[in-house]
Design a protein around this motif. Structure first.
Motif, PDB file in Angstrom:
ATOM      1  N   UNK A   1      12.215   6.184   1.788  1.00  0.00           N
ATOM      2  CA  UNK A   1      11.484   7.134   2.626  1.00  0.00           C
ATOM      3  C   UNK A   1      11.259   6.598   4.032  1.00  0.00           C
ATOM      4  N   UNK A   2      11.104   5.285   4.133  1.00  0.00           N
ATOM      5  CA  UNK A   2      10.812   4.660   5.426  1.00  0.00           C
ATOM      6  C   UNK A   2      11.313   3.225   5.417  1.00  0.00           C
TER       7      UNK A   2
ATOM      8  N   UNK B   1       0.684   4.952   9.451  1.00  0.00           N
ATOM      9  CA  UNK B   1       2.129   5.020   9.202  1.00  0.00           C
ATOM     10  C   UNK B   1       2.462   6.282   8.407  1.00  0.00           C
ATOM     11  N   UNK B   2       1.676   6.550   7.373  1.00  0.00           N
ATOM     12  CA  UNK B   2       1.924   7.727   6.544  1.00  0.00           C
ATOM     13  C   UNK B   2       1.770   9.019   7.345  1.00  0.00           C
TER      14      UNK B   2
ATOM     15  N   UNK C   1      -5.981  -2.651   6.150  1.00  0.00           N
ATOM     16  CA  UNK C   1      -4.634  -2.323   5.676  1.00  0.00           C
ATOM     17  C   UNK C   1      -4.518  -0.843   5.347  1.00  0.00           C
ATOM     18  N   UNK C   2      -5.551  -0.281   4.727  1.00  0.00           N
ATOM     19  CA  UNK C   2      -5.514   1.139   4.377  1.00  0.00           C
ATOM     20  C   UNK C   2      -5.412   1.998   5.639  1.00  0.00           C
TER      21      UNK C   2
ATOM     22  N   UNK D   1       0.825  -1.207   0.000  1.00  0.00           N
ATOM     23  CA  UNK D   1       0.000   0.000   0.000  1.00  0.00           C
ATOM     24  C   UNK D   1       0.862   1.262   0.000  1.00  0.00           C
ATOM     25  N   UNK D   2       1.933   1.291   0.787  1.00  0.00           N
ATOM     26  CA  UNK D   2       2.814   2.462   0.774  1.00  0.00           C
ATOM     27  C   UNK D   2       3.482   2.629  -0.590  1.00  0.00           C
ATOM     28  N   UNK D   3       3.847   1.532  -1.219  1.00  0.00           N
ATOM     29  CA  UNK D   3       4.419   1.590  -2.572  1.00  0.00           C
ATOM     30  C   UNK D   3       3.383   2.160  -3.550  1.00  0.00           C
ATOM     31  N   UNK D   4       2.110   1.729  -3.416  1.00  0.00           N
ATOM     32  CA  UNK D   4       1.044   2.254  -4.274  1.00  0.00           C
ATOM     33  C   UNK D   4       0.861   3.751  -4.089  1.00  0.00           C
TER      34      UNK D   4
END
Length: 167
Positions: free
Chosen positions: A96-97, A161-162, A154-155, A26-29
């Motif tokens: 980034x993380x 996290x974001x 998950x979102x 999801x972070x990659x997306x």
């Protein structure tokens, strides 16, 4: 550490890897560059007998790197696990993380993964009160001093996290 690092911690067989896989996707997306570090308290071997890289390591190479147009793997012998800060500075300056699996005794910010059927108690709010706990991803309602994230959303976990580490 200039690169943000967050540890996902839990008792074994709670679903840390599964959650991390989904959060990374999801972070990659969302356009982020994401690194991952898996802590293994036991010995592991990613090099296999018969392969050229294994032969070079067995021959005595202290550092062996195998590379292709798509990826590289580094095998570096050491006396003790290098400090996490050193690993991040050396290998993850381009992300980034970094999301880690494990490192429950570290001073990193932590998201604990909790599954009701696995254990009624938490690592970071049980016998031990870890001040670095920032959230718990759980499949049950809990009354804690940190945000409770829905383990199956998950979102929502990626949003946390974001918002907490990347904005």
């Amino acid at each position: 550490m200039p690169v943000k690092v967050v540890a996902f911690v839990a008792k074994s067989n709670t679903g840390k890897t599964t959650l991390l896989e989904q959060v990374i996707r999801e972070l990659k997306n969302r356009g982020y560059k994401v690194g991952a570090i898996k802590h293994d308290a036991h010995r592991f071997d990613i090099d296999h007998p018969g392969k050229d890289s294994h032969r070079l390591t067995v021959a005595g190479a202290d550092t062996m790197l195998i590379t292709s147009p798509e990826k590289l793997a580094l095998i570096k012998k050491h006396e003790a696990t290098p400090p996490l800060e050193e690993l991040v500075a050396t290998y993850f300056s381009d992300v980034d993380i970094v999301l880690t699996e494990g490192f429950k005794m570290s001073s990193l910010p932590k998201i604990e993964v909790h599954r009701q059927e696995r254990s009624p108690t938490l690592l970071c709010r049980g016998e031990h009160h870890d001040p670095m706990l920032v959230a718990v991803a759980s499949d049950e309602a809990l009354n804690l001093d940190v945000p409770i994230l829905d383990l199956n959303d998950i979102y929502g976990v990626a949003d946390f996290v974001e918002a907490t580490f990347l904005k």
